[in-house]
Design an enzyme around this catalytic site. Sequence first.
Site, mmCIF file in Angstrom:
data_model
loop_
_atom_site.group_PDB
_atom_site.id
_atom_site.type_symbol
_atom_site.label_atom_id
_atom_site.label_comp_id
_atom_site.label_asym_id
_atom_site.label_seq_id
_atom_site.Cartn_x
_atom_site.Cartn_y
_atom_site.Cartn_z
ATOM 1 N N LYS A 186 -1.756 -15.945 32.254
ATOM 2 C CA LYS A 186 -1.675 -16.132 33.707
ATOM 3 C C LYS A 186 -1.053 -14.891 34.343
ATOM 4 O O LYS A 186 0.134 -14.634 34.205
ATOM 5 C CB LYS A 186 -0.825 -17.348 34.086
ATOM 6 C CG LYS A 186 -1.048 -17.702 35.560
ATOM 7 C CD LYS A 186 0.052 -18.475 36.208
ATOM 8 C CE LYS A 186 1.096 -17.653 36.880
ATOM 9 N NZ LYS A 186 0.654 -16.831 38.020
ATOM 10 N N GLU B 193 11.082 -10.749 28.880
ATOM 11 C CA GLU B 193 11.481 -9.453 29.454
ATOM 12 C C GLU B 193 11.797 -9.739 30.916
ATOM 13 O O GLU B 193 10.903 -10.033 31.695
ATOM 14 C CB GLU B 193 10.342 -8.429 29.348
ATOM 15 C CG GLU B 193 9.852 -8.156 27.932
ATOM 16 C CD GLU B 193 10.865 -7.429 27.075
ATOM 17 O OE1 GLU B 193 11.918 -7.018 27.585
ATOM 18 O OE2 GLU B 193 10.603 -7.306 25.867
ATOM 19 N N CYS C 124 10.834 -2.438 36.333
ATOM 20 C CA CYS C 124 12.040 -3.105 35.834
ATOM 21 C C CYS C 124 13.055 -2.106 35.297
ATOM 22 O O CYS C 124 14.245 -2.370 35.275
ATOM 23 C CB CYS C 124 11.661 -4.093 34.746
ATOM 24 S SG CYS C 124 10.715 -3.322 33.423
ATOM 25 N N GLU D 252 19.406 -7.259 41.852
ATOM 26 C CA GLU D 252 18.159 -6.511 41.689
ATOM 27 C C GLU D 252 17.392 -6.514 43.011
ATOM 28 O O GLU D 252 17.031 -7.574 43.521
ATOM 29 C CB GLU D 252 17.302 -7.165 40.593
ATOM 30 C CG GLU D 252 16.041 -6.394 40.307
ATOM 31 C CD GLU D 252 15.152 -7.043 39.248
ATOM 32 O OE1 GLU D 252 14.926 -8.264 39.324
ATOM 33 O OE2 GLU D 252 14.680 -6.320 38.352
HETATM 34 P P1 NDP Z 1 8.343 -13.860 38.714
HETATM 35 O O1 NDP Z 1 9.308 -14.351 37.723
HETATM 36 O O2 NDP Z 1 8.427 -14.346 40.105
HETATM 37 O O3 NDP Z 1 6.850 -14.166 38.257
HETATM 38 C C1 NDP Z 1 6.345 -13.756 37.007
HETATM 39 C C2 NDP Z 1 5.209 -14.682 36.608
HETATM 40 O O4 NDP Z 1 5.733 -15.992 36.354
HETATM 41 C C3 NDP Z 1 4.160 -14.854 37.692
HETATM 42 O O5 NDP Z 1 2.904 -14.915 37.080
HETATM 43 C C4 NDP Z 1 4.576 -16.167 38.312
HETATM 44 O O6 NDP Z 1 3.561 -16.830 39.034
HETATM 45 C C5 NDP Z 1 5.001 -16.952 37.096
HETATM 46 N N1 NDP Z 1 5.857 -18.079 37.379
HETATM 47 C C6 NDP Z 1 6.613 -18.335 38.473
HETATM 48 N N2 NDP Z 1 7.300 -19.494 38.333
HETATM 49 C C7 NDP Z 1 6.974 -19.984 37.111
HETATM 50 C C8 NDP Z 1 7.365 -21.145 36.371
HETATM 51 N N3 NDP Z 1 8.233 -22.020 36.844
HETATM 52 N N4 NDP Z 1 6.835 -21.329 35.144
HETATM 53 C C9 NDP Z 1 5.983 -20.430 34.623
HETATM 54 N N5 NDP Z 1 5.567 -19.315 35.279
HETATM 55 C C10 NDP Z 1 6.068 -19.102 36.498
HETATM 56 O O7 NDP Z 1 8.438 -12.260 38.662
HETATM 57 P P2 NDP Z 1 7.749 -11.225 39.647
HETATM 58 O O8 NDP Z 1 6.275 -11.388 39.536
HETATM 59 O O9 NDP Z 1 8.402 -11.307 40.974
HETATM 60 O O10 NDP Z 1 8.120 -9.845 38.937
HETATM 61 C C11 NDP Z 1 9.248 -9.087 39.215
HETATM 62 C C12 NDP Z 1 10.323 -9.339 38.176
HETATM 63 O O11 NDP Z 1 9.861 -8.992 36.881
HETATM 64 C C13 NDP Z 1 11.569 -8.497 38.387
HETATM 65 O O12 NDP Z 1 12.708 -9.292 38.214
HETATM 66 C C14 NDP Z 1 11.489 -7.461 37.278
HETATM 67 O O13 NDP Z 1 12.724 -6.925 36.899
HETATM 68 C C15 NDP Z 1 10.854 -8.252 36.191
HETATM 69 N N6 NDP Z 1 10.243 -7.355 35.219
HETATM 70 C C16 NDP Z 1 10.855 -7.189 33.997
HETATM 71 C C17 NDP Z 1 10.343 -6.302 33.067
HETATM 72 C C18 NDP Z 1 10.997 -6.102 31.739
HETATM 73 O O14 NDP Z 1 10.367 -5.512 30.851
HETATM 74 N N7 NDP Z 1 12.213 -6.557 31.525
HETATM 75 C C19 NDP Z 1 9.128 -5.514 33.362
HETATM 76 C C20 NDP Z 1 8.587 -5.777 34.670
HETATM 77 C C21 NDP Z 1 9.125 -6.673 35.554
HETATM 78 P P3 NDP Z 1 3.241 -16.410 40.550
HETATM 79 O O15 NDP Z 1 1.871 -15.935 40.483
HETATM 80 O O16 NDP Z 1 3.432 -17.617 41.377
HETATM 81 O O17 NDP Z 1 4.189 -15.330 40.960
#
Ligand code: NDP
Length: 487
Positions: A185, A259, A293, A391
């Site tokens: 997803k 991550e 990130c 963040e």
């Molecule tokens: P989110 O956590 O909002 O979303 C990530 C994914 O999870 C999306 O596909 C989202 O769907 C889905 N999602 C949301 N809620 C749920 C749930 N309850 N159960 C399962 N899946 C769910 O992150 P962002 O997309 O806003 O990304 C930014 C974040 O990612 C930042 O915090 C960044 O630091 C982190 N990040 C970390 C990295 C690392 O390697 N440590 C690398 C890159 C980013 P939907 O389509 O609704 O958003």
Amino acid sequence: MQATKTPIDVNPIDCSHYINGEFVQSKNGETFENMNPATKEVLGIVQIGGKEEVDNAVKAARTALKGEWGTMPAKKRSQIIRKIGDLILERLPELAMLETLDTGKPLWLSKSVDIDRAANNFHFFADCVTTTGNESYQQDDIAIHYSVRKPVGVVGLINPWNLPLLLLTWKLAPALAAGNTVVMKPSEVTPMTATVLVEICKEAGVPDGVVNLVHGLGETGAAITSHEDVDAIAFTGETVTGTAIMKAAAPTLKKLSFELGGKNPNIIFADANLDETIETTLKSSFINQGEVCLCGSRIYVQREIYDSFLEKFAAKAKELKVGDPFESETLVGAMVSEEHYNKVVSYLDIAKEEGGKFLIGGNTLYEEKGFYIEPTIITGLNQDSRCVREEIFGPVVTVLPFDTEEEVLEQINDTHYGLSASVWTTNVKRAASFSAQIEAGMVWVNTWFLRDLRTPFGGMKHSGLGREGGVHSMDFYTEQTNVTLKL
Ligand code: NDP
């Protein structure tokens, strides 16, 4: 800002689910519009997967595990995975264009980082299929102990929007290399390149049902993470979402790889090579609109060079071109979505309330056109400021002075996050001892974002769970059975 100048010779696409080798639409008819954040234009329609689509995808993945894929010789699997990487490179211009339309990031960046590295993920893990070894111990003349690797099973891959194809393939490539089947997803705001990727997988020879894609919102992700027939979840995203996923996955004890978010420090000592430091700090602060990130968003500078650093850093940051992602000179494009833009803007307000000073930036740009924010450098805040602790994930950095190594070490470790750090010094002894004391999964010395895919990638504390990369990914995506053979 000029209107988009580069001719867009790729049509944006509508995004359907891909289940058991076929593109399908949601049974409940639910969809949403996908928006280009650089222009606010609608790019296409995206299906919202419900429980039924997730169930069908998981069933297809389970069946495929028992089919041809489950018994395929490693060499053939490796060839298919390599072919996926080749096909990504063949379609690089198209994929880069779609990634830029979805994210608002500069096209040159999509080409050189997102799509190029996505292909490299497949090439790298194609090699891992045939080179990853297993443990084996001889116990005198009593027994030989050795481990056998098996795929974990059906794996849910849930991804964010900042590096959509790069991060998705960072999970898909090792999952396939280890022989798993998947339900993916992508983020709702960046669904297009994942939709092309499944076409590529089919063309490369991946059997139907091995790779499944369900589009949708958080609820779709939640349906995957709580599904009783999903064996593992690999997730990249916000820390708070990680917590929700951990709860959802608990009743079925799924294997988890996370991550998560970060608030990464750059520590610049007085003996650093200032020109090199500034050149790289500009990137670690503002590249990809600060939406990486690993971006270093809190910068600590030793007091002796604090003023000269700020003067040069601000002068260079002012020169960065913000705007049309299709312009080759642009370094900072549009923020990924209206929601995220509003979040970053709210931190500009918080900085003002907290008494911060905008050395440069602090404004939004081209509001009628899209979601743009100026590169922003904030000084005058203290360690307790929300802008220093939380963040922001935008082109916004804070700069604080420090005097001693002990003082700055305490400040940088004073956080729930522990993803990465970047240390700048010409003193090798200090570089080694200081880096070892930083509570972060990854520390760069005199560089940033330099990667070798064999190294452990991941965060500690609230920034992650487990490590990805090379054998670490292969460990996550396999189960090991230890066999003891009595001699
Ligand atoms: P989110 O956590 O909002 O979303 C990530 C994914 O999870 C999306 O596909 C989202 O769907 C889905 N999602 C949301 N809620 C749920 C749930 N309850 N159960 C399962 N899946 C769910 O992150 P962002 O997309 O806003 O990304 C930014 C974040 O990612 C930042 O915090 C960044 O630091 C982190 N990040 C970390 C990295 C690392 O390697 N440590 C690398 C890159 C980013 P939907 O389509 O609704 O958003």
